[in-house]
Design an enzyme around this catalytic site. Sequence first.
Site, mmCIF file in Angstrom:
data_model
loop_
_atom_site.group_PDB
_atom_site.id
_atom_site.type_symbol
_atom_site.label_atom_id
_atom_site.label_comp_id
_atom_site.label_asym_id
_atom_site.label_seq_id
_atom_site.Cartn_x
_atom_site.Cartn_y
_atom_site.Cartn_z
ATOM 1 N N GLY A 1 0.713 -1.363 -0.027
ATOM 2 C CA GLY A 1 -0.009 0.006 0.161
ATOM 3 C C GLY A 1 0.702 1.334 0.052
ATOM 4 C CD GLU A 2 3.964 2.687 3.218
ATOM 5 O OE1 GLU A 2 4.850 3.312 2.577
ATOM 6 O OE2 GLU A 2 4.034 1.996 4.119
#
Length: 342
Positions: free
Chosen positions: A310-311
């Site tokens: 993610g991120e």
Amino acid sequence: MLDTQYSQYIQHRIDQKTKPLGALGLLEKVAHQLALIQSQGKETAVEHIELNKPRIIIFAGDHGIADEGVSIAPSAVTQQMVLNFLSGGAAINCFCAVNNVEITVVDTGILLPVESDSDMLISQRLGTRTNNFANEAAMSLETVERGIELGTELVSRTISNGTNIIMFGEMGIGNTSSASAILSALANRTADECVGLGTGINNEQLARKVAVVKQGIARCINPDAKEVLSQVGGYEIVQMVGGFLGAYENRTPVLVDGFIVSVAAYVATLIEPSCRDYMIFAHRSEESGHKILLELLDAEPLLDLGLRLGEGTGAALAMPIIRAAAEFYNNMASFASAGVTV
């Protein structure tokens, strides 16, 4: 919907480069899409693709569903990771630094607010965290509408400040459960198909995660996108939906990250189908539900690196490919200019 009047000209320009037809594969599709987007509303097709001030917006939000033990980490980690983003220590910071991408972090509603005067941080809090959707609606419909509005406005401001390619990332303990529930409810797929390992949970936690997702989607009788967001969504997901709509309104491409961002992208296409034309998919996530999303969105991702962080990390890592596509469109010689005969 994209005006395709220049599509044939752009393809001809690509085909006349000093290479066999189609030899640059997906790069050619990316270049065509970027050139067509940047030709919208112009009297002629663009001869030069511009990539100005690329920026990733990381939307952070906490989830009541985290109380159900669906993650290996407690909700406090959301705040800790936001602080890590602001101090430059996360994976996304490394990948953005090496690829010259700016970062904005948005607090959409985390359990422990961050006290910081960093220019990177924007507060757009919709609450402390969502309700536990195993037992009740995650948020009201009014909150969904407000979140979409905030996301749209933020992206519009970002674009007005000179950014013409944008990425989204996310952070929120429990948000893979929310994303899985949204996908299951809107795509009419089973919870077992949509739920993955998230942060790396064990089999017992996975079974629990499937069970609570089933509890949440049992209330999703109305297949309306905003109603489903109300029942099982997350603050960060809702604002990303608005972000995609804002990019569409401003004719700006979005480099789409993995599973959770792709769920927001899918929801945005249900609200405004034409926004799909502005999406470029960065990578194929290891999350099981991402394969379903890529099929639903008829998407061919640029990378397949086994990522599940993610991120926005996959989007940042794909940025050099976007630059390469623009570079060959802009500067690669044609057969005529190079004096190459075939």
